[in-house]
Scaffold this active site. Structure first.
Site, PDB file in Angstrom:
ATOM      1  N   CYS A 223       0.830  -1.203   0.000  1.00 30.12           N
ATOM      2  CA  CYS A 223       0.000   0.000   0.000  1.00 30.12           C
ATOM      3  C   CYS A 223       0.864   1.253   0.000  1.00 30.12           C
ATOM      4  O   CYS A 223       0.777   2.080  -0.898  1.00 30.12           O
ATOM      5  CB  CYS A 223      -0.946   0.001   1.200  1.00 30.12           C
ATOM      6  SG  CYS A 223      -1.891   1.533   1.319  1.00 30.12           S
TER       7      CYS A 223
ATOM      8  N   GLU B 280      -4.701  -5.578  -2.500  1.00 29.39           N
ATOM      9  CA  GLU B 280      -4.760  -4.207  -3.023  1.00 29.39           C
ATOM     10  C   GLU B 280      -5.477  -4.184  -4.366  1.00 29.39           C
ATOM     11  O   GLU B 280      -6.318  -3.322  -4.618  1.00 29.39           O
ATOM     12  CB  GLU B 280      -3.341  -3.646  -3.218  1.00 29.39           C
ATOM     13  CG  GLU B 280      -2.757  -2.938  -2.009  1.00 29.39           C
ATOM     14  CD  GLU B 280      -3.426  -1.577  -1.726  1.00 29.39           C
ATOM     15  OE1 GLU B 280      -4.264  -1.129  -2.522  1.00 29.39           O
ATOM     16  OE2 GLU B 280      -3.111  -0.992  -0.692  1.00 29.39           O
TER      17      GLU B 280
END
Lengths: 227, 227, 227, 227
Positions: D141, D216
């Site tokens: 991230c 993600e």
């Protein structure tokens, strides 16, 4: 058939979650086991993911030992960990072997997102809160399987899933459910006071139960979707 | 008498901690059990605190289940939790009852700072690090009691502490020590590589073992000081 | 001089702990800072251990972020971690440098058992329970230093410890105490309901505060004993 | 355009995850921000879920403070928590307000399963393992947004998402990425030794990075699916 009596907290949570509870406890996957229409492939996918689930579910019950405040809480939680790790998982390996799913395939199974979401949510409920938060997230699986097993044990006819049903309808598992239900009632009485529903934390603890219930429904659905 | 063989990691840690290890494994409290000169009151104080210790030690072993990465790790850790909670603590209550120490007194015992420091240090080793950090902090108690039991079983003459010695010198406990030693070796091989002593984390993991060893010596000392 | 107003929970805990609280807040170490009779060596020992304490205290406040349920809880806890790590500890290094204690000596300082017992107890309170358990164990240090600072700021005459007193008597630190006190009140209202003292958990949460208060007294004593 | 230099671990993980990395860093959602074709509704759904994500991501960075072993590790982790909680989340509330999404809607947003799976997986990586396991799960991230921001900053033409791109392409965020990358390299060198890729844990730590990378991608996809 009415729900089995696993104590006051379970009854109140189950009632509060109404439609969410039914979407789990009467999921098409469950009804397919009852009437035998569940595709065998769906059941196999479920079994493989359920093995990985049990690994993390046992870890979460171990966290319940870490978070226990009384000997009774510790004893019930420790016995549950031991039963999961040293009995239920071996049984699982055996069942899978009978279905031609090797232990290697079980260990190598990539965890589905639905599985991941569920088990890690339960674990984090315990890290973020206290034993009540954790037990509320653990309850839908333990006690829901008891309710489903009891109902299918009474309702199911001839189905290839009779062994699965017998395991959860059986006296041993039903006794586990009553013990865990009693432990939950005592843990909540100790921390929230009675009646539970009057405690400021009741709604948030109930949300833990509801979220885990929805994630259980997602777990059944994953079994159907993967097939 | 040489130390029992509980695996490679224990041997290396024990050697690295030299004088600290002897200060624990040959503490005056231990030698007093061996030759029978330990005041009965000191032993009683120790037993009461040891009960509270076992509560938190079981919680720390439960954390080892949470931090396991293989089925073998989970199985050994879960079996240890169950043995501590559902057997050893009951045995403890029984032993104490035989000495006129009621279960009420056990439960109500205020935790001594030495006890607190030790158990919470072990727990935090697991929260801060991985399974190796936790096992290094758990090892001095489990394996040290095995070594002390084995030596006293061979060396002790007539002593009022023969039951305590027999419990830890016995085959059952010695088998536990070999199992835990093997689990530690495997956990370290998996995470640090071999030889352990060449790994960048070796010194810090050894410091965990050393600190827990010192806190064990402090625990014996507490038994003497409280008497 | 009456105690400063840091909220309702602090007032109730402080009252419940009576003699234990005074043994901490009016410990000979504290009175020695007030009248200047505290041996310099004792203060130096305290400062070195306090640096190690701050490391683990900051870790425990970080756990409070992990256990927060509202944005207000997260903000207060995160700001406290940042203040401890990125300001107070640097200040500490600076103060120690001024006293001839090098940063190397700070980092290499072996943790005393009294220090270990305290910080790990606080951490474990958070692992075992929820945010209330953790805050009850964190409160005696944060708010007690505020109370001691305020009292010494008003009472102290000419003393070599005027800088220490000024830091904790100062507006900045007193504002921190009021913020943390307000956060504690809100966290307890959310989880225990009001009045706090009527909640089933009140006595056990108060025991967390009392144990941490005793461990604080033990920390001052360690400063005297090491000197 | 080559990937920005955020250190050795990131470069090695990124390479090891090949197609999985591209499926995240060049996801249709990302390309839609670049060329402006991303439906506004998808962006809004993403923003709402991203707010809930940030709450739990900040909790996971707080766990990194708990698991730090050096002052440098603590400082970087604590600064990141503070930046997330006391800056980025406020910025988020502001951005959303500008888009007509009230803070109430943000707080009341039900967490999507994809969101839940991701954040709780990261948290559990830290509970199960050590700081390396946690950082490997946090990295995709933090550093992936840096890479995406840098690329889109260079490639994007006229797009309604220019503000989002500018925030992550900007010097401030790029500096955060370099700091976090350096902290990860140091944490791995300390615990795994160098070269990282020769350590026995390398593959498992890389699996943490890969799983978080896939989650993600699932997060971007959720933005599209909800719209």
């Amino acid at each position: 058939m009415s729900a089995p009596d696993y104590g006051r907290a379970f009854a109140a949570w189950r009632r509060a979650c109404g439609a969410d509870w039914d979407a789990y406890a009467r999921h098409p996957f469950v009804e397919g086991m009852r009437d035998g229409t569940l595709p065998r492939e769906a059941f196999h996918h479920y079994l493989v993911q359920d093995y990985v689930f049990l690994v993390h579910f046992a870890r979460a019950w171990a966290l319940a030992v870490v978070k226990s405040e009384t000997m009774e809480e510790m004893r019930t939680a420790a016995a549950t960990v031991d039963a999961l790790v040293n009995m239920e998982m071996s049984l699982h390996v055996q069942t899978c072997a009978g279905l031609g799913i090797s232990e290697d395939r079980l260990f190598a199974a990539p965890e589905s997102p639905a599985n991941l979401a569920y088990t890690r949510y339960v674990m984090d409920a315990g890290i973020a809160g206290d034993l009540c938060d954790l037990l509320a997230a653990l309850a839908p699986c333990v006690l829901g399987y008891g309710e489903i097993g009891a109902r299918l044990g009474a309702e199911a006819g001839d189905t290839p899933y009779a062994d699965w049903i017998a395991a959860y309808a059986g006296d041993d598992y039903q006794a586990v459910c009553r013990d865990v239900g009693a432990m939950i009632d005592a843990a909540l009485a100790r921390r929230l006071g009675t009646p539970f529903t009057a405690a400021p934390r009741w709604d948030r603890v109930t949300e833990r139960f509801r979220m885990a219930t929805r994630l259980e429904a997602g777990f059944w659905q994953m079994g159907l979707d993967l097939a």
